[in-house]
Motif scaffolding. Structure first.
Motif, PDB file in Angstrom:
ATOM      1  N   TYR A  10       0.804  -1.234   0.000  1.00 23.10           N
ATOM      2  CA  TYR A  10       0.000   0.000   0.000  1.00 23.10           C
ATOM      3  C   TYR A  10       0.838   1.286   0.000  1.00 23.10           C
ATOM      4  N   PRO A  11       1.835   1.450   0.880  1.00 22.04           N
ATOM      5  CA  PRO A  11       2.583   2.722   0.889  1.00 22.04           C
ATOM      6  C   PRO A  11       3.233   3.049  -0.449  1.00 22.04           C
ATOM      7  N   GLN A  12       3.811   2.049  -1.089  1.00 21.30           N
ATOM      8  CA  GLN A  12       4.441   2.281  -2.389  1.00 21.30           C
ATOM      9  C   GLN A  12       3.383   2.652  -3.426  1.00 21.30           C
ATOM     10  N   TRP A  13       2.246   1.973  -3.395  1.00 17.23           N
ATOM     11  CA  TRP A  13       1.165   2.273  -4.330  1.00 17.23           C
ATOM     12  C   TRP A  13       0.699   3.719  -4.144  1.00 17.23           C
ATOM     13  N   LEU A  14       0.529   4.140  -2.895  1.00 15.60           N
ATOM     14  CA  LEU A  14       0.108   5.517  -2.622  1.00 15.60           C
ATOM     15  C   LEU A  14       1.108   6.518  -3.197  1.00 15.60           C
ATOM     16  N   GLU A  15       2.385   6.251  -2.992  1.00 15.49           N
ATOM     17  CA  GLU A  15       3.420   7.159  -3.494  1.00 15.49           C
ATOM     18  C   GLU A  15       3.393   7.232  -5.023  1.00 15.49           C
ATOM     19  N   GLU A  16       3.238   6.086  -5.671  1.00 13.32           N
ATOM     20  CA  GLU A  16       3.230   6.029  -7.133  1.00 13.32           C
ATOM     21  C   GLU A  16       1.995   6.690  -7.745  1.00 13.32           C
ATOM     22  N   HIS A  17       0.883   6.684  -7.042  1.00 10.08           N
ATOM     23  CA  HIS A  17      -0.374   7.181  -7.599  1.00 10.08           C
ATOM     24  C   HIS A  17      -0.843   8.507  -7.002  1.00 10.08           C
ATOM     25  N   LYS A  18      -0.053   9.091  -6.142  1.00  7.83           N
ATOM     26  CA  LYS A  18      -0.452  10.330  -5.460  1.00  7.83           C
ATOM     27  C   LYS A  18      -0.835  11.424  -6.457  1.00  7.83           C
ATOM     28  N   ALA A  19      -0.056  11.593  -7.491  1.00  8.13           N
ATOM     29  CA  ALA A  19      -0.302  12.664  -8.458  1.00  8.13           C
ATOM     30  C   ALA A  19      -1.566  12.424  -9.281  1.00  8.13           C
ATOM     31  N   SER A  20      -1.941  11.175  -9.479  1.00 10.60           N
ATOM     32  CA  SER A  20      -3.099  10.884 -10.325  1.00 10.60           C
ATOM     33  C   SER A  20      -4.409  10.751  -9.545  1.00 10.60           C
TER      34      SER A  20
ATOM     35  N   GLU B   2      -9.522  13.723  -2.349  1.00  9.18           N
ATOM     36  CA  GLU B   2     -10.423  12.884  -1.544  1.00  9.18           C
ATOM     37  C   GLU B   2     -10.004  11.411  -1.606  1.00  9.18           C
ATOM     38  N   ASP B   3      -9.703  10.935  -2.815  1.00  8.90           N
ATOM     39  CA  ASP B   3      -9.293   9.542  -2.952  1.00  8.90           C
ATOM     40  C   ASP B   3      -7.969   9.285  -2.240  1.00  8.90           C
ATOM     41  N   TYR B   4      -7.046  10.219  -2.377  1.00  8.38           N
ATOM     42  CA  TYR B   4      -5.755  10.043  -1.722  1.00  8.38           C
ATOM     43  C   TYR B   4      -5.935   9.975  -0.196  1.00  8.38           C
ATOM     44  N   GLU B   5      -6.768  10.849   0.354  1.00  8.71           N
ATOM     45  CA  GLU B   5      -7.013  10.847   1.802  1.00  8.71           C
ATOM     46  C   GLU B   5      -7.707   9.555   2.234  1.00  8.71           C
ATOM     47  N   ARG B   6      -8.657   9.108   1.433  1.00  6.98           N
ATOM     48  CA  ARG B   6      -9.382   7.868   1.753  1.00  6.98           C
ATOM     49  C   ARG B   6      -8.430   6.674   1.729  1.00  6.98           C
ATOM     50  N   TYR B   7      -7.615   6.580   0.680  1.00  4.96           N
ATOM     51  CA  TYR B   7      -6.658   5.480   0.584  1.00  4.96           C
ATOM     52  C   TYR B   7      -5.594   5.570   1.685  1.00  4.96           C
ATOM     53  N   SER B   8      -5.154   6.773   2.007  1.00  6.14           N
ATOM     54  CA  SER B   8      -4.173   6.938   3.084  1.00  6.14           C
ATOM     55  C   SER B   8      -4.754   6.479   4.418  1.00  6.14           C
ATOM     56  N   ASN B   9      -5.999   6.853   4.671  1.00  3.91           N
ATOM     57  CA  ASN B   9      -6.673   6.431   5.893  1.00  3.91           C
ATOM     58  C   ASN B   9      -6.787   4.909   5.938  1.00  3.91           C
ATOM     59  N   GLN B  10      -7.173   4.330   4.822  1.00  5.27           N
ATOM     60  CA  GLN B  10      -7.306   2.880   4.759  1.00  5.27           C
ATOM     61  C   GLN B  10      -5.952   2.198   4.989  1.00  5.27           C
TER      62      GLN B  10
ATOM     63  N   ASN C 230     -14.078   0.032   9.785  1.00  4.04           N
ATOM     64  CA  ASN C 230     -13.538   1.323   9.351  1.00  4.04           C
ATOM     65  C   ASN C 230     -12.870   1.213   7.986  1.00  4.04           C
ATOM     66  N   MET C 231     -12.201   0.110   7.737  1.00  2.45           N
ATOM     67  CA  MET C 231     -11.590  -0.097   6.416  1.00  2.45           C
ATOM     68  C   MET C 231     -12.664  -0.212   5.354  1.00  2.45           C
ATOM     69  N   GLN C 232     -13.761  -0.890   5.663  1.00  5.94           N
ATOM     70  CA  GLN C 232     -14.870  -1.001   4.717  1.00  5.94           C
ATOM     71  C   GLN C 232     -15.472   0.363   4.429  1.00  5.94           C
ATOM     72  N   ASP C 233     -15.529   1.214   5.445  1.00  3.55           N
ATOM     73  CA  ASP C 233     -16.061   2.560   5.252  1.00  3.55           C
ATOM     74  C   ASP C 233     -15.224   3.356   4.255  1.00  3.55           C
ATOM     75  N   CYS C 234     -13.968   2.991   4.112  1.00  7.76           N
ATOM     76  CA  CYS C 234     -13.086   3.652   3.154  1.00  7.76           C
ATOM     77  C   CYS C 234     -13.271   3.112   1.734  1.00  7.76           C
ATOM     78  N   GLY C 235     -14.051   2.080   1.588  1.00  5.06           N
ATOM     79  CA  GLY C 235     -14.275   1.489   0.271  1.00  5.06           C
ATOM     80  C   GLY C 235     -13.265   0.397  -0.023  1.00  5.06           C
ATOM     81  N   GLN C 236     -13.308  -0.072  -1.235  1.00  3.30           N
ATOM     82  CA  GLN C 236     -12.419  -1.135  -1.701  1.00  3.30           C
ATOM     83  C   GLN C 236     -10.991  -0.611  -1.787  1.00  3.30           C
TER      84      GLN C 236
END
Length: 155
Positions: A74-84, A88-96, A123-129
């Motif tokens: 997950y952390p690497q994925w977040l870093e690679e996709h942060k710009a795209s 809201e999605d970045y915050e949701r994924y970071s929270n998850q 709580n993870m489910q609340d963040c979505g898939q």
């Protein structure tokens, strides 16, 4: 409650059946069925059965490895996709991601704390898939987070 509902169901089935020459045999069979269900409801509390199943599903033996692998990617994925990602999605994924890391910590330090594990899963489910990229790498046909039918009362 279960016994009463069982009796009502059996009565409904009896009223739907057409009279035949074997009514006494059917009645005896239905009475025996009700008695067996009553014994079952007394000896096995349905809530404890559901609780046991939930504990097994949420156990370290079942979920620890998939959660560990997701947490590692997950952390690497977040870093690679942060710009795209949208903010809201970045915050949701970071929270998850943080919730997954916390869940992994619970599995390591307090694996029998099913209330905490359940809360984190909710709580993870609340963040979505989680990101499909990560899930597809781990298990292309498995939907780990499709547990929306679980309610807090089950734990």
């Amino acid at each position: 409650m279960l016994t009463e509902q069982t009796r009502e169901t059996v009565r409904g089935l009896e009223s739907m059946s057409k009279p035949t020459g074997h009514d006494f045999a059917v009645d005896a069979m239905m009475d025996d069925l009700v008695k067996q269900l009553e014994k079952f409801s007394v000896s096995q509390d349905m809530e404890s059965i559901v609780e046991t199943m939930m504990k097994q599903l949420l156990s370290k033996e079942i979920l620890r490895e998939p959660m560990k692998e997701i947490g590692e990617r997950y952390p690497q994925w977040l870093e690679e996709h942060k710009a795209s990602l949208s903010k809201e999605d970045y915050e949701r994924y970071s929270n998850q991601c943080e919730l997954i890391m916390e869940l992994n910590g619970v599995y390591e330090n307090d694996p029998t704390n099913f209330t905490r594990i359940f809360d984190l899963m909710q709580n993870m489910q609340d963040c979505g898939q989680p990101p499909n990229d990560i899930l597809q790498q781990l298990a292309p046909d498995f939907d780990l987070f499709n547990l929306n039918h679980i309610s807090p009362e089950m734990i």
